[in-house]
Design a protein around this motif. Structure first.
Motif, mmCIF file in Angstrom:
data_model
loop_
_atom_site.group_PDB
_atom_site.id
_atom_site.type_symbol
_atom_site.label_atom_id
_atom_site.label_comp_id
_atom_site.label_asym_id
_atom_site.label_seq_id
_atom_site.Cartn_x
_atom_site.Cartn_y
_atom_site.Cartn_z
ATOM 1 N N ARG A 1 -5.612 5.083 6.828
ATOM 2 C CA ARG A 1 -6.033 3.946 7.645
ATOM 3 C C ARG A 1 -5.735 4.207 9.118
ATOM 4 O O ARG A 1 -6.536 3.875 10.008
ATOM 5 C CB ARG A 1 -5.328 2.674 7.189
ATOM 6 C CG ARG A 1 -5.807 1.416 7.910
ATOM 7 C CD ARG A 1 -5.292 0.162 7.242
ATOM 8 N NE ARG A 1 -3.878 -0.070 7.494
ATOM 9 C CZ ARG A 1 -3.415 -0.789 8.517
ATOM 10 N NH1 ARG A 1 -4.261 -1.343 9.395
ATOM 11 N NH2 ARG A 1 -2.121 -0.981 8.665
ATOM 12 N N PRO B 1 0.821 -1.206 0.000
ATOM 13 C CA PRO B 1 0.000 0.000 0.000
ATOM 14 C C PRO B 1 0.859 1.263 0.000
ATOM 15 O O PRO B 1 2.025 1.234 0.395
ATOM 16 C CB PRO B 1 -0.788 -0.122 1.308
ATOM 17 C CG PRO B 1 0.130 -0.893 2.206
ATOM 18 C CD PRO B 1 0.814 -1.881 1.325
ATOM 19 N N GLN C 1 -2.221 5.922 1.765
ATOM 20 C CA GLN C 1 -3.278 5.008 2.181
ATOM 21 C C GLN C 1 -3.124 4.609 3.646
ATOM 22 O O GLN C 1 -4.103 4.537 4.395
ATOM 23 C CB GLN C 1 -3.258 3.762 1.298
ATOM 24 C CG GLN C 1 -3.726 3.996 -0.130
ATOM 25 C CD GLN C 1 -3.519 2.761 -1.000
ATOM 26 O OE1 GLN C 1 -2.535 2.036 -0.859
ATOM 27 N NE2 GLN C 1 -4.452 2.523 -1.909
#
Length: 369
Positions: A260, A252, A256
């Motif tokens: 998260r 990722p 991202q």
């Protein structure tokens, strides 16, 4: 401590990316970068044209980034500091470190001539990329071989391809991360979780699928450093930054993972795991752009571990790597001696050597995790 006159005269060539030394150098630096066939993998007759288009499009934002750093990259000065520290860490040798940058001065051709004129007994090629990739160490080794041939530099050469999970390197890195972790933990409320994001430069997915071992070696580095950290229940993840083209990159992404973390309501400590010197991707991308993103996303805390730079533990690890490489004699070696990547990684330099030399030792390859 004086160096014995009988000590071997060893030229150590430190490879790094390079960076513009003034605002006017930003565009030619980018042209050099994207003209490299290891970076822009398109037909040769298209590459010069496409490289200039990409460089033109990226010049304005890149110039703005370097303006935050005083109009130039600090990478050369920091690499020179590492070079002088490494010389001092090798008192048993007549060691002289030369810095060869890939995309801006000093280029390999000038450095090869300087090494030739110094007339060493042997040469050690030491990439400041702990993890091997065809786009970094591989490209630098190719440029060096061509430059050395043109300069008429004919000396025994030992090339260190990688040291991704070398115990000394991992221990030195873990010590830096642990200090940053403890500082971050002390700055946070006890009930706020802290996640460690090991952020590495990304690569197009197609390059990895073709056999580049970079992602595998990043994972080995993180595993080795995490073991050395000794933090029970440590929350970690690996992510990738600095996407440069529209194609799909390995993930990722660091962006991202920041989102998260915001969703999970955890603070983050970002560790630049593939960079050993501060430059635009740490000082601007991590410290400015991603910090802003973290604040905007509402993370309860954003912290960043420094790179190794001239940290004494890291320099001692490099000195040990030089000694180990010399002990193995001229040729290609890893920190462990032979090949360290599983067979599917066909772009490992040891795998390429094995394709042309049936005697290459591949028995040191561990099973894939």
């Amino acid at each position: 401590m004086s160096i014995p006159t009988a000590a071997p005269k060893v030229a150590i060539v430190l490879f790094n990316l390079g960076g513009p030394d003034k605002p006017e150098a930003v565009r030619p630096f980018l042209v050099n970068l994207f003209t490299d066939p290891a970076i822009l993998r398109v037909p040769f007759f298209v590459r010069p044209w496409l490289a200039r288009i990409i460089a033109y499009a990226r010049t304005k934002p890149a110039t703005a980034n370097y303006a935050l750093l005083g109009g130039k990259s600090p990478l050369l000065e920091l690499t020179e500091q590492q070079a002088r520290a490494l010389e001092a860490a090798l008192p048993d040798l007549q060691a002289r470190c030369f810095v060869a940058m890939r995309y801006w001065h000093p280029f390999s051709d000038a450095v090869a001539r300087a090494v030739r004129d110094w007339d060493p007994d042997e040469v050690v090629l030491l990439p400041l990329y702990p993890q091997y990739s065809t786009t970094t160490t591989g490209s630098s080794l190719t440029a060096w071989r061509e430059a050395a041939a043109q300069a008429g530099l004919v000396k025994p050469v030992t090339s260190l391809c990688c040291y991704h999970s070398d115990p000394g390197f991992a221990a030195a890195t873990a010590a830096i991360v642990r200090r940053s972790y403890d500082e971050a933990r002390a700055d946070l409320a006890a009930d706020v979780p802290l996640r460690v994001l090991f952020s590495a430069h990304g690569l197009p997915e197609t390059i990895v699928k073709r056999g580049d071992p970079y992602q595998f070696q990043i994972e080995r580095t993180v595993a080795a450093v995490t073991r050395q950290l000794g933090v029970d229940g440590l929350d970690t993840t690996i992510c990738y930054q600095s996407r440069a083209t529209p194609q799909k990159w390995i993930g990722p992404s660091t962006e991202q993972e920041l989102h998260r973390a915001a969703h999970d309501k955890v603070a983050v400590l970002v560790v630049p795991i593939a960079f050993v010197s501060e430059h635009s991707e740490t000082l601007v991308e991590l410290d400015v752009e991603y910090r802003h993103l973290a604040e905007k996303a509402g993370l309860p805390g954003y912290f960043r571990a420094p790179t190794q730079s001239a940290d004494p533990g890291f320099i001692a690890a490099l000195a040990s790597l030089v000694r180990g490489a010399r002990a193995r004699g001229p040729g290609l070696c890893s920190f462990a001696g032979g090949r360290t990547c599983p067979r599917p990684h066909g772009d490992c330099p040891h795998a390429r050597a094995a394709a042309t030399d049936a005697a290459t030792d591949i028995e040191t390859v561990p099973r894939a995790a």
